[in-house]
Motif scaffolding. Structure first.
Motif, PDB file in Angstrom:
ATOM      1  N   GLU A  85       0.837  -1.193   0.000  1.00 21.10           N
ATOM      2  CA  GLU A  85       0.000   0.000   0.000  1.00 21.10           C
ATOM      3  C   GLU A  85       0.875   1.247   0.000  1.00 21.10           C
ATOM      4  N   PHE A  86       0.452   2.241  -0.759  1.00 24.25           N
ATOM      5  CA  PHE A  86       1.200   3.488  -0.857  1.00 24.25           C
ATOM      6  C   PHE A  86       0.216   4.653  -0.873  1.00 24.25           C
ATOM      7  N   PHE A  87       0.671   5.793  -0.350  1.00 24.09           N
ATOM      8  CA  PHE A  87      -0.146   6.993  -0.441  1.00 24.09           C
ATOM      9  C   PHE A  87      -0.037   7.562  -1.853  1.00 24.09           C
ATOM     10  N   VAL A  88      -1.181   7.885  -2.451  1.00 23.23           N
ATOM     11  CA  VAL A  88      -1.228   8.440  -3.804  1.00 23.23           C
ATOM     12  C   VAL A  88      -1.994   9.750  -3.770  1.00 23.23           C
ATOM     13  N   ILE A  89      -1.421  10.773  -4.361  1.00 25.38           N
ATOM     14  CA  ILE A  89      -2.069  12.076  -4.442  1.00 25.38           C
ATOM     15  C   ILE A  89      -2.604  12.268  -5.860  1.00 25.38           C
ATOM     16  N   THR A  90      -3.856  12.693  -5.962  1.00 24.60           N
ATOM     17  CA  THR A  90      -4.502  12.841  -7.271  1.00 24.60           C
ATOM     18  C   THR A  90      -4.643  14.295  -7.702  1.00 24.60           C
ATOM     19  N   SER A  91      -4.405  15.222  -6.797  1.00 25.37           N
ATOM     20  CA  SER A  91      -4.405  16.645  -7.137  1.00 25.37           C
ATOM     21  C   SER A  91      -3.578  17.382  -6.101  1.00 25.37           C
ATOM     22  N   GLY A  92      -2.987  18.486  -6.510  1.00 31.79           N
ATOM     23  CA  GLY A  92      -2.103  19.225  -5.619  1.00 31.79           C
ATOM     24  C   GLY A  92      -0.703  19.293  -6.200  1.00 31.79           C
ATOM     25  N   ILE A  93       0.290  19.397  -5.339  1.00 31.85           N
ATOM     26  CA  ILE A  93       1.686  19.477  -5.771  1.00 31.85           C
ATOM     27  C   ILE A  93       2.441  18.280  -5.219  1.00 31.85           C
ATOM     28  N   ALA A  94       3.208  17.627  -6.073  1.00 29.61           N
ATOM     29  CA  ALA A  94       3.952  16.443  -5.650  1.00 29.61           C
ATOM     30  C   ALA A  94       5.257  16.338  -6.426  1.00 29.61           C
ATOM     31  N   GLU A  95       6.184  15.604  -5.848  1.00 26.89           N
ATOM     32  CA  GLU A  95       7.430  15.273  -6.537  1.00 26.89           C
ATOM     33  C   GLU A  95       7.163  14.069  -7.427  1.00 26.89           C
ATOM     34  N   ILE A  96       7.687  14.098  -8.650  1.00 29.62           N
ATOM     35  CA  ILE A  96       7.382  13.043  -9.608  1.00 29.62           C
ATOM     36  C   ILE A  96       8.658  12.576 -10.293  1.00 29.62           C
ATOM     37  N   ARG A  97       8.729  11.295 -10.568  1.00 29.19           N
ATOM     38  CA  ARG A  97       9.876  10.734 -11.284  1.00 29.19           C
ATOM     39  C   ARG A  97       9.758  11.092 -12.764  1.00 29.19           C
ATOM     40  N   ILE A  98      10.871  11.498 -13.352  1.00 31.97           N
ATOM     41  CA  ILE A  98      10.833  12.042 -14.709  1.00 31.97           C
ATOM     42  C   ILE A  98      12.051  11.584 -15.502  1.00 31.97           C
ATOM     43  N   SER A  99      11.900  11.529 -16.818  1.00 33.71           N
ATOM     44  CA  SER A  99      13.007  11.235 -17.722  1.00 33.71           C
ATOM     45  C   SER A  99      12.968  12.237 -18.869  1.00 33.71           C
ATOM     46  N   SER A 100      14.111  12.427 -19.511  1.00 40.17           N
ATOM     47  CA  SER A 100      14.191  13.392 -20.615  1.00 40.17           C
ATOM     48  C   SER A 100      14.176  12.710 -21.975  1.00 40.17           C
ATOM     49  N   PHE A 101      13.725  11.437 -22.045  1.00 43.56           N
ATOM     50  CA  PHE A 101      13.775  10.760 -23.349  1.00 43.56           C
ATOM     51  C   PHE A 101      12.790  11.341 -24.350  1.00 43.56           C
ATOM     52  N   ASN A 102      11.865  12.194 -23.917  1.00 44.88           N
ATOM     53  CA  ASN A 102      11.003  12.899 -24.867  1.00 44.88           C
ATOM     54  C   ASN A 102      11.311  14.393 -24.865  1.00 44.88           C
ATOM     55  N   GLY A 103      12.490  14.733 -24.359  1.00 40.44           N
ATOM     56  CA  GLY A 103      12.910  16.127 -24.318  1.00 40.44           C
ATOM     57  C   GLY A 103      13.122  16.600 -22.890  1.00 40.44           C
ATOM     58  N   ASN A 104      14.017  17.570 -22.716  1.00 44.68           N
ATOM     59  CA  ASN A 104      14.251  18.151 -21.397  1.00 44.68           C
ATOM     60  C   ASN A 104      13.004  18.881 -20.913  1.00 44.68           C
ATOM     61  N   ILE A 105      12.881  18.990 -19.602  1.00 44.05           N
ATOM     62  CA  ILE A 105      11.686  19.557 -18.995  1.00 44.05           C
ATOM     63  C   ILE A 105      11.955  20.997 -18.584  1.00 44.05           C
ATOM     64  N   ALA A 106      11.114  21.899 -19.045  1.00 47.98           N
ATOM     65  CA  ALA A 106      11.173  23.295 -18.622  1.00 47.98           C
ATOM     66  C   ALA A 106       9.993  23.583 -17.705  1.00 47.98           C
ATOM     67  N   GLU A 107      10.143  24.583 -16.876  1.00 50.92           N
ATOM     68  CA  GLU A 107       9.048  24.960 -15.989  1.00 50.92           C
ATOM     69  C   GLU A 107       7.809  25.323 -16.814  1.00 50.92           C
ATOM     70  N   GLY A 108       6.680  24.725 -16.480  1.00 53.24           N
ATOM     71  CA  GLY A 108       5.442  24.974 -17.208  1.00 53.24           C
ATOM     72  C   GLY A 108       5.108  23.925 -18.246  1.00 53.24           C
ATOM     73  N   ASP A 109       6.061  23.033 -18.568  1.00 51.59           N
ATOM     74  CA  ASP A 109       5.788  21.970 -19.542  1.00 51.59           C
ATOM     75  C   ASP A 109       4.748  20.993 -18.998  1.00 51.59           C
ATOM     76  N   LEU A 110       3.900  20.501 -19.886  1.00 55.39           N
ATOM     77  CA  LEU A 110       2.952  19.457 -19.513  1.00 55.39           C
ATOM     78  C   LEU A 110       3.671  18.119 -19.447  1.00 55.39           C
TER      79      LEU A 110
END
Length: 255
Positions: A85-110
């Motif tokens: 079992e894990f806590f899951v947040i469905t709205s709000g602000i959270a830290e998320i695991r990310i990769s740049s294989f579809n491009g680097n991430i800029a602030e505001g990117d979807l």
């Protein structure tokens, strides 16, 4: 901040929420979710096909995306009682695991789900997205996994130029979504009603016309050419009725 304080007071008073005293990695209310596998903080979670459970997302732009695992929620509904079992947040602000294989991430990117289990990527086409990045992420190695903070707002975006996106694909993905806001649900419902209504109206209109045309030819065989041209003309009108309905439904979804 005020909303978070009110949520905290409410849940503590009624004994159905636990508030983390340690440093939070998210804001908003989280829920305990049982997964079929282990997950790290920031992993992206999807519902399984048929609604039989939850798993790490493993496909691009998954419409079944539920939220993000958070190790230190600000407010949680219930407690963790099982190993998976894990806590899951469905709205709000959270830290998320990310990769740049579809491009680097800029602030505001979807950001959207990806084919790497539990890892998000930069969204570059229409489909379901998790929300907007609040911090940037750059990596030369496409296999590296990092983290960014994201403002979670799970919805279907149509802001990218994508000729492959069509009304029926939007409806199909929307109806399969694990999370829909009341406004989004209303839009999908209205769009579906418009599509069905336009189809029924066009079908009934053409059915009556075809019957009248057959009866006219039977009564006056010499006028069959004129009657056939009239039927073709009204067939075009029938198609126009249906296409107008599709157009209205599409506008309901994208505007």
């Amino acid at each position: 901040m005020i909303k978070l304080l009110l949520n905290t007071v409410f849940f503590v008073c009624f004994g159905v929420a636990s508030v983390a005293n340690a440093q939070e990695t998210s804001t908003g209310v989280s829920i305990p979710v049982l997964l079929e596998e282990q997950a790290d903080n920031g992993s992206v979670i999807c519902s399984q096909q048929g609604g039989t459970g939850y798993k790490l997302c493993d496909s691009n732009y998954a419409s079944s995306v539920l939220g993000v695992v958070t190790a230190k929620p600000a407010v949680s509904l219930g407690e963790l009682t099982l190993d998976n079992e894990f806590f899951v947040i469905t709205s709000g602000i959270a830290e998320i695991r990310i990769s740049s294989f579809n491009g680097n991430i800029a602030e505001g990117d979807l950001l959207s789900t990806s084919t790497v289990k539990g890892v998000a990527q930069k969204a570059s086409k229409n489909g379901f997205v998790l929300g907007s990045a609040l911090t940037a992420y750059n990596a030369d190695n496409l296999e590296d996994i990092g983290t960014v903070f994201v403002s979670i707002n799970i919805h279907q975006t149509t802001g990218f130029t994508d000729v492959r996106t069509n009304l029926f694909e939007i409806l199909r993905e929307g109806l399969a979504a694990a999370v829909l806001t009341p406004l989004a649900a209303l839009r999908y419902l209205l769009a579906a009603i418009v599509v069905v209504s336009s189809f029924v109206l066009a079908f009934v209109y053409f059915g009556k016309l075809a019957k009248a045309g057959i009866e006219g030819i039977a009564r006056n065989p010499l006028a069959h050419r004129t009657i056939e041209l009239t039927v073709i003309f009204h067939l075009v009108i029938t198609l126009a009725i249906f296409l107008v309905g599709l157009g209205v439904a599409y506008l309901i979804l994208v505007l």
